[in-house]
Design a protein around this motif. Structure first.
Motif, short mmCIF file in Angstrom:
data_model
loop_
_atom_site.label_atom_id
_atom_site.label_comp_id
_atom_site.label_asym_id
_atom_site.label_seq_id
_atom_site.Cartn_x
_atom_site.Cartn_y
_atom_site.Cartn_z
N ALA A 242 0.88 -1.18 0.00
CA ALA A 242 0.00 0.00 0.00
C ALA A 242 0.91 1.22 0.00
N ALA A 243 1.16 1.77 -1.17
CA ALA A 243 2.15 2.84 -1.31
C ALA A 243 1.50 4.21 -1.17
N PHE A 244 2.29 5.17 -0.71
CA PHE A 244 1.82 6.54 -0.56
C PHE A 244 2.95 7.50 -0.95
N SER A 245 2.58 8.67 -1.42
CA SER A 245 3.56 9.69 -1.80
C SER A 245 3.48 10.86 -0.83
N ILE A 246 4.51 11.69 -0.83
CA ILE A 246 4.56 12.90 0.01
C ILE A 246 5.02 14.04 -0.89
N ASP A 247 4.13 15.00 -1.14
CA ASP A 247 4.47 16.07 -2.07
C ASP A 247 3.78 17.36 -1.67
N ASP A 437 10.97 16.39 5.07
CA ASP A 437 12.07 16.64 4.14
C ASP A 437 13.17 15.60 4.31
N LYS A 438 13.54 15.36 5.56
CA LYS A 438 14.62 14.40 5.81
C LYS A 438 14.21 13.01 5.36
N LEU A 439 12.99 12.62 5.65
CA LEU A 439 12.49 11.30 5.27
C LEU A 439 12.64 11.09 3.76
N VAL A 440 12.12 12.03 2.99
CA VAL A 440 12.16 11.89 1.54
C VAL A 440 13.59 11.98 1.03
#
Length: 633
Positions: A242-247, A437-440
Motif C-alpha cells: 500500500a504505497a503513498f507519496s509525500i508532495d 524533508d529528511k524522510l524523503v
C-alpha cells in the motif's frame, strides 16, 4: 584668372596666384592659399568671381531636369564642358558649364562618373533598378515615420503583430519596425519594453519576462508535437503493498512513493517506488525526442512547463487510487532498523494515498516527532521511515545541509486582477529540514546511490553527480559524492521531470531485464545529453530565480507603501524578512552583517526588477556569536 577645381570630393573655386606645369597656387573663396595639382583643375574662367560662380551655378543646377539631361545625352562617355555646349547650343559660359557639372555630379544614379569632369549615362536597366531602390527607401522612410508616430501616440502599429518577440528580444536593426521603435524611444525617452507596455503590445510586465524566456528556449512554442500514445505495460507483476507519496499541494508529476510492509518474523520491508515512464517510451521515439529537447520541467511561481506531455505524465504519475508501473527498491529492515538486504524490481504498484505537506506537517513536524505524534492516518509508516532516515543520515556521516534554512513557497492566484496585471502573489515560509524533508531526502539518496552502484557493477554507463574538492560535476562513470558521503550518486528518482533521470531509468531497466542498454559505454550521445542537460538545467534554474525575484517585487507593490524590515547581508545589501528579496540600499550607513534594519520602499520597477528603498532605522544588532556565524547568501 580663376579656376574651378575638385578637392576632397567637393568643387571649389579660387584665384590663381602662381602656376607651373604640374601645380598651381590658388587663393580659395575663404582667403586660404592652397596648392593644387593641375590635373584637378576642371575649368579656367575670368568672370564672374569664384564665390559668385559657385553660388550662381548651385542655384541654376537645381532648375535643371535630371531626367531630361539623361534622355538627351548620348550613350558614350562625355565631358561636362562638351555636354554643356551641346545642351545650350553655344559655347557655354563659366556659370553654364559649372551648372551642368554640378547637376551631373549630384545625380550618380543617372550619370556614372568616369573620371574628373567626365560621365556616362546609366544604362536603362541599371537606372530602373536604382530608381526602384530609391522609391523603396522612400516608402520605407514613410512607413518608419508612420509607425514612429503611432508609437509616440501610444498605439501599437499593425506591422508589429506577429513579430513582437523578434523586435523586442532579438532586434534586427535593418528592419523598418526596429528603426521605427528606436526612433520612438528617442522621442519619448522610454526604453523599448516600457514603450511597448505603454502601447498595449505587452499585456503586463510578467509577459515581458516570460515571453523572453520562451523566445530563447522555446522558439517553436509550448505545444507538444504529435506523438504516439504511451502504452502502459500490462505484463508486470503487481506488488502486494500500500504505497503513498509525500508532495507539495501543487505537484502533479509525482515521481516517488513509499511503502512499509511487516515482515514475517519481525521487521519491515520498506519500498521506494519510482514512476517508470521509461517503460512507456523508448530511446529514439517521439517522446524521447520531446524530452531530449526540453531536458527538464521548468519551474516558476504560478506556472511550470513540463518536460513530458500531459498525457504521458498522467499515464505514469503515481496518482492516488491507481496501479502504476514503477521501478521499486525494497529494503529488508530489522526491528532495530538494520538493513539486511535489498532488491530492485519492475512492477505495478498500487498507490493508496497522495499525502500533501499542508495536511501532514501540522501533525508530523520537529516538535511532534520528539514530544509525541498524535494519531493520524499513516502515523506508523511515517514514524518508521523517519527513524530509518535518521539511521541512514548517521550512516552517511553527513548531516543534512541547510537544516535551518527557510524555504519560501510562491502561490499565484491568476484569477485575481491587480494594478500590475493578472496574478495575486502569496509568499509563505517553510523551514527546510523538517521530518518530511529528511524522510524523503534520505530515501532518495539511498535509491540514487544504490541504483548508481547497480549500473556501475553491471558495466552499464549512467549519468552521475560527482563531488570532489567541493566542486560538483556530472560524469558518465561512477565516482564518490563527498558532500553526500556516498560512493556514487546517479539521479534516478525524478524521471517525469528530468531527462537525466529518464536516461538512468532506461539503463536500470535494461539491467533488471537483462537487455542491452539504451546507451552503450563511451556513447557520444550520452555525453552530448549530459552537456546539454547541465547547461539547460542551469538556465532553467536561473530563470526560476529571476521570476521569484519578480514576484517578490510584485508582493511589495501589492502591500503598498510603508516600512519593511530586513537583515543586512554585507555592506549596503539587505534581504527582506518577509520575502526572499535582496537589494542594495545606498542611503544605509555601514552596518554589521546580521543587523535588523527598517527601510521605506520609495519605488520599484517590474521591468528591471529593482527596488529603491531608503534607510529608516536600526532595529537590532547581532550578538557577537551570531555575527561570527552569520553567512550571506
Amino acid at each position: 584668372m580663376f579656376v574651378l577645381f575638385e578637392e576632397d570630393g567637393a568643387f571649389k573655386a579660387g584665384t590663381i596666384l602662381a602656376e607651373n606645369d604640374a601645380s598651381l597656387q590658388v587663393e580659395n573663396t575663404h582667403g586660404k592659399r592652397v596648392k593644387i595639382k593641375r590635373a584637378n583643375v576642371l575649368l579656367n574662367f575670368r568672370e564672374p568671381s569664384p564665390a559668385d560662380l559657385l553660388a550662381r551655378a548651385e542655384a541654376a543646377a537645381e532648375a535643371l531636369d535630371t531626367e531630361f539631361l539623361w534622355e538627351v545625352c548620348g550613350d558614350d562617355e562625355f565631358g561636362f564642358a562638351e555636354f554643356a555646349a551641346e545642351y545650350h547650343g553655344h559655347a557655354p559660359s563659366a556659370v553654364e558649364a559649372a551648372t551642368v557639372l554640378l547637376r551631373l555630379h549630384s545625380a550618380p544614379i543617372w550619370f556614372h562618373r568616369k573620371g574628373r569632369g567626365r560621365f556616362r549615362k546609366a544604362p536603362t536597366e541599371i537606372l530602373q533598378a536604382a530608381l526602384a531602390g530609391l522609391e523603396k527607401k522612400r516608402q520605407q522612410a514613410l512607413a518608419i515615420e508612420e509607425m514612429r508616430a503611432e508609437l509616440v501616440e501610444g498605439r501599437m502599429p499593425a506591422a508589429f503583430a506577429g513579430m513582437l518577440p523578434q523586435i523586442l528580444y532579438r532586434p534586427d536593426r535593418n528592419r523598418i519596425e526596429v528603426k521605427a521603435l528606436e526612433a520612438a524611444c528617442v522621442d519619448t525617452g522610454l526604453s523599448a519594453p516600457r514603450l511597448l507596455l505603454k502601447c498595449g503590445a505587452l499585456a503586463s510586465s510578467f509577459d515581458y519576462h516570460f515571453n523572453r524566456f520562451l523566445f530563447e528556449y522555446f522558439p517553436e512554442g509550448l505545444a507538444f508535437p504529435d506523438f504516439e500514445p504511451p502504452v502502459v505495460p500490462a505484463d508486470l507483476p503487481r506488488a502486494d503493498v500500500a504505497a503513498f507519496s509525500i508532495d507539495d499541494a501543487t505537484t502533479t508529476e509525482i515521481d516517488d512513493a513509499f511503502s512499509v510492509t511487516p515482515r514475517p518474523g519481525g521487521g519491515w520491508r520498506v519500498g521506494i517506488h519510482i514512476a517508470a515512464p521509461g517503460l512507456g517510451c523508448e530511446r529514439g521515439s517521439t517522446l524521447d525526442t520531446i524530452a531530449r529537447r526540453r531536458l527538464s520541467t521548468v519551474y516558476m511561481p504560478g506556472n511550470k512547463i513540463t518536460m513530458l506531455p500531459d498525457q504521458m505524465v498522467q499515464a505514469y504519475t503515481l496518482a492516488e487510487g491507481r496501479d502504476c508501473p514503477a521501478v521499486s527498491l525494497y529494503l529488508d529492515v530489522t526491528a532495530d532498523l538494520a538493513i539486511l538486504g535489498q532488491e530492485s524490481r519492475l512492477e505495478i504498484v498500487p498507490i493508496v494515498a497522495n499525502l500533501r505537506h499542508h495536511d501532514i506537517e501540522p501533525v508530523f513536524n520537529d516538535e511532534t516527532v520528539h514530544e509525541g505524534v498524535p494519531d493520524f492516518p499513516w502515523k506508523r509508516e511515517l514514524m518508521l521511515l523517519w527513524d530509518l532516515a535518521t539511521v541512514l543520515e548517521a550512516g552517511r556521516g553527513k548531516p543534512a545541509a541547510n537544516q535551518n534554512q527557510v524555504d519560501h513557497r510562491f502561490y499565484v492566484d491568476w484569477q485575481t486582477e491587480t494594478a500590475d496585471g493578472p496574478g495575486y502573489i502569496t509568499i509563505g515560509k517553510r523551514l527546510r529540514g523538517s521530518p518530511m524533508d529528511k524522510l524523503v531526502a534520505e530515501l532518495m539518496i539511498l535509491a540514487n546511490s544504490t541504483w548508481g552502484k547497480l549500473l556501475d557493477e553491471a558495466g552499464v554507463p549512467g549519468l552521475y553527480r560527482v563531488q570532489s574538492g567541493g566542486k560538483v560535476r556530472m560524469t558518465t562513470t561512477a565516482g564518490p559524492h563527498e558532500g553526500l558521503g556516498v560512493d556514487c550518486y546517479a539521479w534516478s528518482s525524478s524521471p517525469l521531470r528530468r531527462y537525466v533521470d529518464l536516461v538512468n531509468q532506461w539503463q536500470i531497466i535494461s539491467v533488471l531485464q537483462g537487455r542491452p542498454p539504451a546507451f552503450a559505454p563511451k556513447s557520444a550521445e550520452l555525453m552530448a545529453a549530459l552537456r546539454d542537460f547541465e547547461l539547460t538545467y542551469a538556465a532553467y534554474a536561473e530563470f526560476q530565480r529571476q521570476m521569484e525575484r519578480y514576484w517578490c517585487v510584485r508582493w511589495l507593490r501589492q502591500h503598498g507603501a510603508g516600512p519593511v524590515d530586513g537583515i543586512v547581508l554585507r555592506d549596503n545589501v539587505v534581504r527582506l524578512e518577509a520575502v526572499p528579496l535582496v537589494f542594495k540600499v545606498p542611503s544605509m550607513p555601514l552596518q554589521m552583517p546580521g543587523s535588523r534594519v527598517r527601510l521605506v520602499v520609495e519605488g520599484s520597477d517590474l521591468l528591471d526588477v529593482e527596488v529603491e528603498a531608503r534607510f529608516q532605522q536600526i532595529l537590532s544588532e547581532p550578538d557577537p556569536e551570531d555575527y561570527a556565524e552569520f553567512e550571506g547568501p
